[in-house]
Design a protein around this motif. Structure first.
Motif, PDB file in Angstrom:
ATOM      1  N   LYS A  10       0.844  -1.195   0.000  1.00 47.76           N
ATOM      2  CA  LYS A  10       0.000   0.000   0.000  1.00 47.76           C
ATOM      3  C   LYS A  10       0.876   1.240   0.000  1.00 47.76           C
ATOM      4  O   LYS A  10       1.931   1.256   0.625  1.00 47.76           O
ATOM      5  N   TYR A  11       0.453   2.245  -0.739  1.00 50.83           N
ATOM      6  CA  TYR A  11       1.065   3.568  -0.625  1.00 50.83           C
ATOM      7  C   TYR A  11      -0.032   4.486  -0.112  1.00 50.83           C
ATOM      8  O   TYR A  11      -1.000   4.745  -0.839  1.00 50.83           O
ATOM      9  N   GLY A  12       0.069   4.923   1.119  1.00 52.62           N
ATOM     10  CA  GLY A  12      -1.021   5.694   1.718  1.00 52.62           C
ATOM     11  C   GLY A  12      -2.254   4.801   1.771  1.00 52.62           C
ATOM     12  O   GLY A  12      -2.174   3.674   2.260  1.00 52.62           O
ATOM     13  N   PHE A  15      -3.776   0.796  -2.847  1.00 53.11           N
ATOM     14  CA  PHE A  15      -3.114  -0.490  -2.976  1.00 53.11           C
ATOM     15  C   PHE A  15      -2.358  -0.549  -4.308  1.00 53.11           C
ATOM     16  O   PHE A  15      -2.967  -0.395  -5.362  1.00 53.11           O
ATOM     17  N   ALA A  16      -1.048  -0.752  -4.247  1.00 49.57           N
ATOM     18  CA  ALA A  16      -0.299  -0.998  -5.489  1.00 49.57           C
ATOM     19  C   ALA A  16      -0.523  -2.447  -5.901  1.00 49.57           C
ATOM     20  O   ALA A  16      -0.711  -2.751  -7.081  1.00 49.57           O
ATOM     21  N   ILE A  17      -0.473  -3.367  -4.925  1.00 50.74           N
ATOM     22  CA  ILE A  17      -0.912  -4.759  -5.159  1.00 50.74           C
ATOM     23  C   ILE A  17      -1.699  -5.230  -3.938  1.00 50.74           C
ATOM     24  O   ILE A  17      -1.472  -4.779  -2.821  1.00 50.74           O
ATOM     25  N   GLY A  34      -0.365  -7.304 -17.571  1.00 44.08           N
ATOM     26  CA  GLY A  34      -1.279  -6.303 -17.027  1.00 44.08           C
ATOM     27  C   GLY A  34      -0.991  -4.955 -17.631  1.00 44.08           C
ATOM     28  O   GLY A  34       0.122  -4.693 -18.088  1.00 44.08           O
ATOM     29  N   PRO A  35      -2.013  -4.089 -17.633  1.00 44.10           N
ATOM     30  CA  PRO A  35      -1.808  -2.750 -18.199  1.00 44.10           C
ATOM     31  C   PRO A  35      -0.858  -1.916 -17.322  1.00 44.10           C
ATOM     32  O   PRO A  35      -0.482  -2.341 -16.228  1.00 44.10           O
ATOM     33  N   ASN A  36      -0.514  -0.726 -17.793  1.00 40.54           N
ATOM     34  CA  ASN A  36       0.388   0.144 -17.024  1.00 40.54           C
ATOM     35  C   ASN A  36      -0.196   0.407 -15.638  1.00 40.54           C
ATOM     36  O   ASN A  36      -1.388   0.636 -15.491  1.00 40.54           O
ATOM     37  N   GLY A  37       0.674   0.344 -14.650  1.00 42.90           N
ATOM     38  CA  GLY A  37       0.247   0.660 -13.284  1.00 42.90           C
ATOM     39  C   GLY A  37      -0.503  -0.462 -12.590  1.00 42.90           C
ATOM     40  O   GLY A  37      -1.039  -0.275 -11.497  1.00 42.90           O
ATOM     41  N   ALA A  38      -0.534  -1.649 -13.182  1.00 39.51           N
ATOM     42  CA  ALA A  38      -1.317  -2.758 -12.619  1.00 39.51           C
ATOM     43  C   ALA A  38      -0.662  -3.353 -11.370  1.00 39.51           C
ATOM     44  O   ALA A  38      -1.343  -3.947 -10.530  1.00 39.51           O
ATOM     45  N   GLY A  39       0.650  -3.231 -11.262  1.00 42.70           N
ATOM     46  CA  GLY A  39       1.323  -3.777 -10.078  1.00 42.70           C
ATOM     47  C   GLY A  39       2.385  -4.821 -10.380  1.00 42.70           C
ATOM     48  O   GLY A  39       2.887  -5.486  -9.474  1.00 42.70           O
ATOM     49  N   LYS A  40       2.766  -4.942 -11.637  1.00 43.03           N
ATOM     50  CA  LYS A  40       3.754  -5.970 -12.024  1.00 43.03           C
ATOM     51  C   LYS A  40       5.129  -5.654 -11.424  1.00 43.03           C
ATOM     52  O   LYS A  40       5.755  -6.506 -10.806  1.00 43.03           O
ATOM     53  N   THR A  41       5.569  -4.404 -11.628  1.00 39.85           N
ATOM     54  CA  THR A  41       6.892  -4.019 -11.131  1.00 39.85           C
ATOM     55  C   THR A  41       6.944  -4.149  -9.606  1.00 39.85           C
ATOM     56  O   THR A  41       7.911  -4.674  -9.047  1.00 39.85           O
ATOM     57  N   THR A  42       5.895  -3.696  -8.949  1.00 40.32           N
ATOM     58  CA  THR A  42       5.843  -3.775  -7.479  1.00 40.32           C
ATOM     59  C   THR A  42       6.022  -5.219  -7.018  1.00 40.32           C
ATOM     60  O   THR A  42       6.830  -5.505  -6.134  1.00 40.32           O
ATOM     61  N   THR A  43       5.276  -6.144  -7.633  1.00 40.39           N
ATOM     62  CA  THR A  43       5.367  -7.555  -7.241  1.00 40.39           C
ATOM     63  C   THR A  43       6.783  -8.078  -7.458  1.00 40.39           C
ATOM     64  O   THR A  43       7.362  -8.731  -6.580  1.00 40.39           O
ATOM     65  N   PRO A  80      15.338  -4.659 -14.488  1.00 39.70           N
ATOM     66  CA  PRO A  80      14.292  -3.628 -14.479  1.00 39.70           C
ATOM     67  C   PRO A  80      13.881  -3.231 -15.887  1.00 39.70           C
ATOM     68  O   PRO A  80      14.590  -3.555 -16.851  1.00 39.70           O
ATOM     69  N   ASP A  81      12.751  -2.524 -15.994  1.00 36.55           N
ATOM     70  CA  ASP A  81      12.285  -2.147 -17.339  1.00 36.55           C
ATOM     71  C   ASP A  81      13.209  -1.111 -17.981  1.00 36.55           C
ATOM     72  O   ASP A  81      13.400  -1.109 -19.179  1.00 36.55           O
ATOM     73  N   PHE A  82      13.787  -0.250 -17.165  1.00 38.53           N
ATOM     74  CA  PHE A  82      14.754   0.704 -17.711  1.00 38.53           C
ATOM     75  C   PHE A  82      16.018   0.677 -16.863  1.00 38.53           C
ATOM     76  O   PHE A  82      15.931   0.624 -15.646  1.00 38.53           O
ATOM     77  N   ASP A 157      11.428  -7.437 -16.173  1.00 34.09           N
ATOM     78  CA  ASP A 157      10.344  -6.458 -16.251  1.00 34.09           C
ATOM     79  C   ASP A 157      10.264  -5.883 -17.666  1.00 34.09           C
ATOM     80  O   ASP A 157      11.142  -5.122 -18.077  1.00 34.09           O
ATOM     81  N   GLU A 158       9.231  -6.257 -18.377  1.00 35.19           N
ATOM     82  CA  GLU A 158       8.965  -5.757 -19.733  1.00 35.19           C
ATOM     83  C   GLU A 158      10.190  -5.821 -20.664  1.00 35.19           C
ATOM     84  O   GLU A 158      10.538  -4.804 -21.286  1.00 35.19           O
ATOM     85  N   PRO A 159      10.823  -6.974 -20.805  1.00 38.60           N
ATOM     86  CA  PRO A 159      12.023  -7.021 -21.658  1.00 38.60           C
ATOM     87  C   PRO A 159      11.714  -6.834 -23.143  1.00 38.60           C
ATOM     88  O   PRO A 159      12.621  -6.569 -23.927  1.00 38.60           O
TER      89      PRO A 159
HETATM   90  N1  LIG Z   1       6.648   4.846  -4.820  1.00 39.76           N
HETATM   91  C1  LIG Z   1       5.347   4.876  -5.085  1.00 39.76           C
HETATM   92  N2  LIG Z   1       4.527   5.734  -4.463  1.00 39.76           N
HETATM   93  C2  LIG Z   1       3.206   5.749  -4.701  1.00 39.76           C
HETATM   94  N3  LIG Z   1       2.578   4.936  -5.590  1.00 39.76           N
HETATM   95  C3  LIG Z   1       3.340   4.067  -6.253  1.00 39.76           C
HETATM   96  C4  LIG Z   1       4.758   3.979  -6.040  1.00 39.76           C
HETATM   97  N4  LIG Z   1       5.235   2.996  -6.844  1.00 39.76           N
HETATM   98  C5  LIG Z   1       4.181   2.501  -7.529  1.00 39.76           C
HETATM   99  N5  LIG Z   1       3.047   3.137  -7.168  1.00 39.76           N
HETATM  100  C6  LIG Z   1       1.701   2.849  -7.704  1.00 39.76           C
HETATM  101  O1  LIG Z   1       1.453   1.469  -7.579  1.00 39.76           O
HETATM  102  C7  LIG Z   1       0.715   0.995  -8.704  1.00 39.76           C
HETATM  103  C8  LIG Z   1       1.432  -0.186  -9.344  1.00 39.76           C
HETATM  104  O2  LIG Z   1       2.621   0.270  -9.971  1.00 39.76           O
HETATM  105  P1  LIG Z   1       3.633  -0.702 -10.739  1.00 39.76           P
HETATM  106  O3  LIG Z   1       4.812   0.129 -11.128  1.00 39.76           O
HETATM  107  O4  LIG Z   1       3.867  -1.890  -9.903  1.00 39.76           O
HETATM  108  O5  LIG Z   1       2.789  -1.100 -12.006  1.00 39.76           O
HETATM  109  P2  LIG Z   1       3.234  -1.871 -13.336  1.00 39.76           P
HETATM  110  O6  LIG Z   1       2.221  -2.912 -13.581  1.00 39.76           O
HETATM  111  O7  LIG Z   1       4.646  -2.306 -13.215  1.00 39.76           O
HETATM  112  O8  LIG Z   1       3.101  -0.738 -14.426  1.00 39.76           O
HETATM  113  P3  LIG Z   1       4.038  -0.362 -15.683  1.00 39.76           P
HETATM  114  O9  LIG Z   1       3.728  -1.344 -16.742  1.00 39.76           O
HETATM  115  O10 LIG Z   1       3.554   1.023 -16.019  1.00 39.76           O
HETATM  116  O11 LIG Z   1       5.467  -0.393 -15.200  1.00 39.76           O
HETATM  117  C9  LIG Z   1       0.541   2.185  -9.624  1.00 39.76           C
HETATM  118  O12 LIG Z   1      -0.741   2.720  -9.421  1.00 39.76           O
HETATM  119  C10 LIG Z   1       1.604   3.145  -9.188  1.00 39.76           C
HETATM  120  O13 LIG Z   1       1.213   4.465  -9.421  1.00 39.76           O
END
Ligand SMILES: Nc1ncnc2c1ncn2[C@@H]1O[C@H](COP(=O)(O)OP(=O)(O)OP(=O)(O)O)[C@@H](O)[C@H]1O
Length: 312
Positions: A10-12, A15-17, A34-43, A80-82, A157-159
């Protein structure tokens, strides 16, 4: 090999995931879609021990990210993706720099770097400056770097993102090769068809929640609740007759006439329909095509991430 239980970040208040449960066996090649921001990178960052979960568990080879992060880092390669490459280093120097960071030294370092350049097919660029590589070559260099310490688990991540079609094919072949080498791989993408033919399992994540986690074939079955047949006749005019014969049949839900073919939607659960072509032939219809419509993965993905089944 990789297991997560109720993994949550969670951020605040956001839920990121949210409660992600994954269970991957050794040798699995898991497409994390998953689409952008879905939570893949976080996981992936949590599994790589680069980010702490708010609660829940992630294990790699039985080691918990909470209690044994060092052991996990030895087992995991995270790309990482970048990532940046240094302007003033050649490809070989770049890899040697990271090999040194992994405390691989002397002849062993030289051999390991050459071996990895071979795996990612970048030996011909060994003396080129890293910042002169194409996007595809840079991704392959990143992969070589990730492989230096011979990790059993790869988190990529997104290679494939930003690659041209040829580089995509090359990277997909490389993923297959790594799978054959026995690595357990999580590879993320926002496009399902891009990974479907390389992965044995697929997870679809949307807004932090894992919507599906299954084999590709099972995912398609889940989306498609009805079999759809496509029928063409040698004489276009007889399509109306086909519609008349099939409308009202006990296995048919409905028909949709098109310009040169008719789509026949079967009732939910009907998989056996050999009596239908027989019925048409007995009524003098000359069939040119009688086949099941393939559900494309793009539609499957859209349906699954929007939480609605495709309309039939
Ligand atoms: N440091 C952070 N502070 C606040 N919110 C964050 C932070 N990092 C990620 N998030 C939020 O958590 C959610 C998941 O982000 P994440 O980067 O895991 O998605 P993703 O599936 O990898 O997307 P992408 O394909 O765009 O990389 C998003 O809504 C993002 O805005």
């Amino acid at each position: 090999m990789i297991k997560t239980v109720d993994l949550t970040k969670k951020y605040g208040d956001a839920f990121a995931i949210k409660s992600i449960d994954l269970d991957l066996e050794a040798g699995d090649l898991f497409g994390f879609i998953g689409p952008n921001g879905a939570g893949k990178t976080t996981t992936m960052r949590i599994i790589a021990t680069l980010l702490e979960p708010s609660w829940g568990e992630a294990y790699v080879c039985g080691h918990s990210v909470h209690t044994h992060p060092k052991e996990i880092r030895r087992l995991v390669g995270y790309m990482p993706d970048f990532f940046g490459v240094y302007d003033d280093m050649t490809v070989v120097e770049y890899l040697e720099f990271f090999a040194a960071a992994y405390r691989i030294s002397g002849k062993q370092r030289e051999d390991r770097v050459s071996e990895m350049l071979d795996v990612v097919d970048l030996d011909f660029k060994r003396d080129a400056f890293a910042n002169t590589l194409s996007r595809g070559q840079t991704q392959r260099l990143g992969l070589a770097r990730t492989l230096l310490h011979d990790p059993q688990v790869l988190l990529l991540d997104e290679p494939l993102s930003g690659l041209d079609p040829r580089a995509r094919i090359e990277m997909r072949n490389l993923l297959r090769k790594l799978g054959e080498m026995g690595k357990t791989i999580i590879v993320s993408s926002h496009i399902l068809p891009e990974l479907a033919d390389v992965c044995n399992k697929v997870g679809i994540i949307d807004r932090g929640e894992l919507k599906q986690n299954a084999k590709v074939t099972e995912i398609i079955k889940m989306v498609r609740q009805h079999t759809v047949l496509v029928i063409q006749t040698t004489n276009r005019d007889s399509l109306d007759q086909v519609a008349r014969l099939l409308e009202g049949h006990e296995k048919v839900q409905g028909t949709e006439p098109g310009d040169d073919a008719i789509r026949v939607v079967l009732k939910a659960g009907v998989e056996e329909y050999s009596d239908l072509p027989r019925l048409l032939i007995e009524n003098g219809i000359d069939l040119r095509r009688f086949s099941e419509e393939q559900l494309d993965l793009e539609s499957a993905f859209m349906a699954l991430t929007q939480g609605t089944s495709r309309r039939m």
